[in-house]
Structures are given as C-alpha cells and as structure tokens.
Design an enzyme around this catalytic site. Structure first.
Site, PDB file in Angstrom:
ATOM      1  N   GLU A  98       0.839  -1.209   0.000  1.00 16.43           N
ATOM      2  CA  GLU A  98       0.000   0.000   0.000  1.00 16.43           C
ATOM      3  C   GLU A  98       0.867   1.250   0.000  1.00 16.43           C
ATOM      4  OE1 GLU A  98      -3.402   0.734   0.442  1.00 16.43           O
ATOM      5  OE2 GLU A  98      -4.215  -0.631   1.950  1.00 16.43           O
ATOM      6  N   ASP A 102      -3.939   5.178   6.455  1.00 19.35           N
ATOM      7  CA  ASP A 102      -4.368   6.389   7.162  1.00 19.35           C
ATOM      8  C   ASP A 102      -5.417   5.975   8.209  1.00 19.35           C
ATOM      9  OD1 ASP A 102      -4.990   9.006   7.822  1.00 19.35           O
ATOM     10  OD2 ASP A 102      -5.898   9.518   5.910  1.00 19.35           O
ATOM     11  N   GLY A 104      -7.136   3.349   7.967  1.00 19.14           N
ATOM     12  CA  GLY A 104      -7.057   1.890   8.001  1.00 19.14           C
ATOM     13  C   GLY A 104      -8.245   1.225   7.320  1.00 19.14           C
TER      14      GLY A 104
HETATM   15  P1  IMP Z   1      -7.443   5.006   4.557  1.00 20.46           P
HETATM   16  O1  IMP Z   1      -8.516   4.126   4.031  1.00 20.46           O
HETATM   17  O2  IMP Z   1      -8.002   6.170   5.340  1.00 20.46           O
HETATM   18  O3  IMP Z   1      -6.369   4.271   5.329  1.00 20.46           O
HETATM   19  O4  IMP Z   1      -6.805   5.750   3.340  1.00 20.46           O
HETATM   20  C1  IMP Z   1      -6.013   5.151   2.428  1.00 20.46           C
HETATM   21  C2  IMP Z   1      -5.982   5.926   1.138  1.00 20.46           C
HETATM   22  O5  IMP Z   1      -6.251   7.338   1.315  1.00 20.46           O
HETATM   23  C3  IMP Z   1      -4.593   5.859   0.578  1.00 20.46           C
HETATM   24  O6  IMP Z   1      -4.425   4.687  -0.198  1.00 20.46           O
HETATM   25  C4  IMP Z   1      -4.504   7.141  -0.208  1.00 20.46           C
HETATM   26  O7  IMP Z   1      -5.033   6.965  -1.509  1.00 20.46           O
HETATM   27  C5  IMP Z   1      -5.368   8.115   0.537  1.00 20.46           C
HETATM   28  N1  IMP Z   1      -4.558   8.987   1.428  1.00 20.46           N
HETATM   29  C6  IMP Z   1      -4.570   9.033   2.788  1.00 20.46           C
HETATM   30  N2  IMP Z   1      -3.723   9.966   3.252  1.00 20.46           N
HETATM   31  C7  IMP Z   1      -3.124  10.515   2.150  1.00 20.46           C
HETATM   32  C8  IMP Z   1      -2.122  11.556   1.963  1.00 20.46           C
HETATM   33  O8  IMP Z   1      -1.579  12.156   2.893  1.00 20.46           O
HETATM   34  N3  IMP Z   1      -1.779  11.818   0.676  1.00 20.46           N
HETATM   35  C9  IMP Z   1      -2.324  11.189  -0.390  1.00 20.46           C
HETATM   36  N4  IMP Z   1      -3.262  10.226  -0.262  1.00 20.46           N
HETATM   37  C10 IMP Z   1      -3.657   9.894   0.996  1.00 20.46           C
END
Ligand code: IMP
Ligand code: MG
Length: 182
Positions: A98, A102, A104
């Site tokens: 991945e 963030d 998760g």
């Molecule tokens: P999660 O589901 O919140 O863990 O987010 C995962 C996805 O959000 C990642 O695969 C990214 O595509 C996007 N994402 C989260 N934080 C960032 C960041 O700081 N920059 C760019 N994309 C992010």
C-alpha cells in the site's frame, strides 16, 4: 513541479535506503515461502516497483485497483474495488503493498476481500503510516515511514490525481490545498 514542492519530507536518498532495508527484511522473512506481492493501484505503483526489485527471492506479482471515495469533509468514504487479481492466491503467502495506511479502512476492506480467497498468510507493507489517524485497527507488518497528519504527495501519492510522479515525498500545507488546483 519541483519548485512547487521545495522541501521534501522524505528524500529520494532516504527512500532508497529504507526500501533496501525493507527488501532485505522481506526476503529473509519470506525465504522458502510462496510469496505473491500484491500492489494496490494507483498509489502504490512507484513504491511497488522499487520494493519488488529490492526483494531477492522468487515471487509473483499481481495488482488490485481501488479507489477510496472521500466525502466532502475529507473523511474516508466507500472503498471501491475497480479491478481484481489475475491469478489465484489460495495457499500462497500474500504481501499487500500500500502507499499509505491512514484511517485503516481501505486496508481492512482489502484484507477482507483477500481473506476470502484463502491465502496461507497475509501481511501488509505500507510505504507510509499515519499511525495516529487510525479509525480501525489493522496490523501493518512493514512500514517505510511513520508520518504526521499532513497531506502528502509524490512517489505515487496524489492530490486530485496529480503529483504522483514527484520523485520524493512532500507535504502540502493548508495553503497549498486551497491554492494548487492546477
Ligand atoms: P485510509 O482508508 O483512510 O487508510 O486511506 C487510504 C488511502 O487514502 C490511501 O491509499 C490514499 O489513496 C489516501 N490517502 C490518505 N492519506 C493521504 C495523503 O496524505 N496523501 C495522499 N493520499 C492519501
Ligand atoms: Mg488517493
């Protein structure tokens, strides 16, 4: 473009060094196993290509394409699977690659999807982790860098689908997020 992001938070040199370490560690941990390295596109493409070449044991490559629909207030929305694996992973040792974990939620959804295919083992390797932002608890076995809660672009990560080709990681400021729309 590089002038727009003058101050990398992770340089190309730091990235090279860390990926070499991860490659060594993964090669040792997966020696004698049936490794399938699964990249989560698009965000993981740059990290994946470098990590795969730092792994010095036989392995297979495969990919998932997903999008995370973020809601208007920036909170994570639904995770949509756009494209599935091309080969079976039943009985194999899966390492999911991945860009960033963030909240998760994306990782957890993908673990659920992949677990149904009955691999022998499954772990996550993320280039970045925003540890303090977790909404759900997912185990991330390999982390490149733990980063603070700032919006990060480059090396595969986008802001509105741009800046993925920046060769290092840079943090966007609040100001950038409202200004840089081009
Ligand atoms: P999660 O589901 O919140 O863990 O987010 C995962 C996805 O959000 C990642 O695969 C990214 O595509 C996007 N994402 C989260 N934080 C960032 C960041 O700081 N920059 C760019 N994309 C992010
Ligand atoms: Mg994204």
């Amino acid at each position: 473009m590089e002038r727009l992001f003058g101050k990398p938070i992770v340089t190309q040199e730091q990235m090279r060094t860390r990926i070499r370490e991860l490659g060594r560690q993964i090669s040792a941990d997966y020696a004698g196993k049936d490794l399938v390295l699964i990249g989560v596109l698009k965000g993981a493409y740059a990290f994946y290509a470098d990590l795969a070449r730092a792994i010095r044991i036989p392995m297979r490559v495969d990919f998932l394409v997903v999008t995370t629909e973020k809601t208007k207030d920036g909170t994570p929305g639904r995770v949509k699977l756009i494209s599935d694996l091309t080969e079976t992973i039943t009985g194999k040792d899966v390492l999911l690659v991945e860009d960033i974990v963030d909240s998760g939620l994306t990782a957890r959804r993908l673990l659920t999807v992949l677990a149904k295919k009955k691999p022998r083992s499954i772990n996550i390797c993320a280039l970045l982790s925003k540890q303090d932002n977790r909404v759900v608890n997912v185990p991330v076995a390999y982390v490149g860098f733990t980063v603070p809660d700032r919006y990060i672009v480059g090396y595969g990560l986008d802001y509105q689908q741009k800046y993925r080709n920046l060769p290092y990681l840079a943090a966007l400021d609040e100001e950038d997020l409202t200004k840089k729309r081009k």
